[in-house]
Design a protein around this motif. Sequence first.
Motif, PDB file in Angstrom:
ATOM      1  N   LEU A  66       0.832  -1.206   0.000  1.00  0.00           N
ATOM      2  CA  LEU A  66       0.000   0.000   0.000  1.00  0.00           C
ATOM      3  C   LEU A  66       0.868   1.258   0.000  1.00  0.00           C
ATOM      4  O   LEU A  66       0.603   2.213  -0.741  1.00  0.00           O
ATOM      5  CB  LEU A  66      -0.921   0.008   1.220  1.00  0.00           C
ATOM      6  N   LEU A  80       1.070   4.008  -2.943  1.00  0.00           N
ATOM      7  CA  LEU A  80       0.715   5.399  -2.652  1.00  0.00           C
ATOM      8  C   LEU A  80       1.827   6.346  -3.090  1.00  0.00           C
ATOM      9  O   LEU A  80       1.554   7.401  -3.689  1.00  0.00           O
ATOM     10  CB  LEU A  80       0.444   5.561  -1.157  1.00  0.00           C
ATOM     11  N   LEU A 135      -9.697   2.967   6.986  1.00  0.00           N
ATOM     12  CA  LEU A 135      -8.543   3.787   6.614  1.00  0.00           C
ATOM     13  C   LEU A 135      -7.728   3.144   5.494  1.00  0.00           C
ATOM     14  O   LEU A 135      -7.297   3.821   4.552  1.00  0.00           O
ATOM     15  CB  LEU A 135      -7.651   4.016   7.847  1.00  0.00           C
ATOM     16  N   MET A 136      -7.540   1.826   5.579  1.00  0.00           N
ATOM     17  CA  MET A 136      -6.749   1.139   4.554  1.00  0.00           C
ATOM     18  C   MET A 136      -7.501   1.098   3.226  1.00  0.00           C
ATOM     19  O   MET A 136      -6.909   1.276   2.156  1.00  0.00           O
ATOM     20  CB  MET A 136      -6.400  -0.268   5.024  1.00  0.00           C
ATOM     21  N   SER A 194      -9.671   3.336   2.312  1.00  0.00           N
ATOM     22  CA  SER A 194      -9.627   4.724   1.834  1.00  0.00           C
ATOM     23  C   SER A 194      -8.286   5.033   1.183  1.00  0.00           C
ATOM     24  O   SER A 194      -8.213   5.767   0.191  1.00  0.00           O
ATOM     25  CB  SER A 194      -9.875   5.691   2.995  1.00  0.00           C
ATOM     26  N   THR A 195      -7.212   4.462   1.739  1.00  0.00           N
ATOM     27  CA  THR A 195      -5.885   4.644   1.143  1.00  0.00           C
ATOM     28  C   THR A 195      -5.839   4.051  -0.253  1.00  0.00           C
ATOM     29  O   THR A 195      -5.289   4.657  -1.184  1.00  0.00           O
ATOM     30  CB  THR A 195      -4.807   3.974   2.021  1.00  0.00           C
ATOM     31  N   LEU A 230      -7.707   6.293  -2.537  1.00  0.00           N
ATOM     32  CA  LEU A 230      -6.904   7.483  -2.804  1.00  0.00           C
ATOM     33  C   LEU A 230      -5.815   7.181  -3.831  1.00  0.00           C
ATOM     34  O   LEU A 230      -5.545   8.002  -4.720  1.00  0.00           O
ATOM     35  CB  LEU A 230      -6.265   7.975  -1.504  1.00  0.00           C
TER      36      LEU A 230
END
Length: 273
Positions: A52, A56, A210-211, A213-214, A217
């Motif tokens: 991840l 990112l 959160l993960m 959403s990452t 993103l």
Amino acid sequence: MLIATIVVAVCALVVGIGLNQFLRGRLTSEDEATVSVKDLVSPLQTLTVLVLAFSLVTAANSQNKADEAARSEADAIDHLFEAADYTSKEHRQHLQGAAVCYARAVRHQDWPAMARQEVSDAPAVWSTSFREELREIGPGDALFATLLSADDDRSKARERRLAEAEQAIPSPVYWFVLVLLALMVIAVAFTLPRRKNGAEITTFVVITVLMASTLILIRDLEHPFDGMVKIGPTAMAEVEKQMTHEYEEDFGSADELPCDTHGDRVRRHDEEH
């Protein structure tokens, strides 16, 4: 892809908690008996976080390059417009008019096309006009090299912008990360305590959100000209406004431009006759 990510994350969470509540009760009566399972889950957690993070960084770097290319292109066309000030009036009007039209075509046609993962042909019309005018000026002119260099910078910046419009992370890699995230969620949820686990489940739901959403993103960042954090044609719009104003001051009106407000070529009355 956004919906798929949310659905997979939610399903993984539900499956993991379901396995924790029903399957573990049959396998063991003590939470402590699954310590070896936790040890096996740990490498999966580490791998998921690393992939991840790498994805990112890659996506963010691609967006930064796209933004830099867009600004460089705006600077290059502005430089070409300014350099044309020192040519003869006829060449100046043709070059500066083409520069304004190029900026309009990029802003109003290239940008929407990039959002659709396509390329507009409209700016190429004015790129051809630049080359035709430069051939008429000829290498014997003192400004030829400057104008040629400015046009070359514009061309290279546009190529970089279009290249960065392509997704930085291939779809198979994204799906691999999504499956990896789902497996990690199921595995960790399986190892949660079966009793008095309200705080643990709440925390894990937050971490899962959160993960996921990452990952969403990341998908958004790798399409720099579309999505929630897209790059807009701000720099080109500012340059277009400035060039249009200067063109109007020098040649009387924007109606003298060889294009409409969206950068499409228009034929003037004097051209038809």
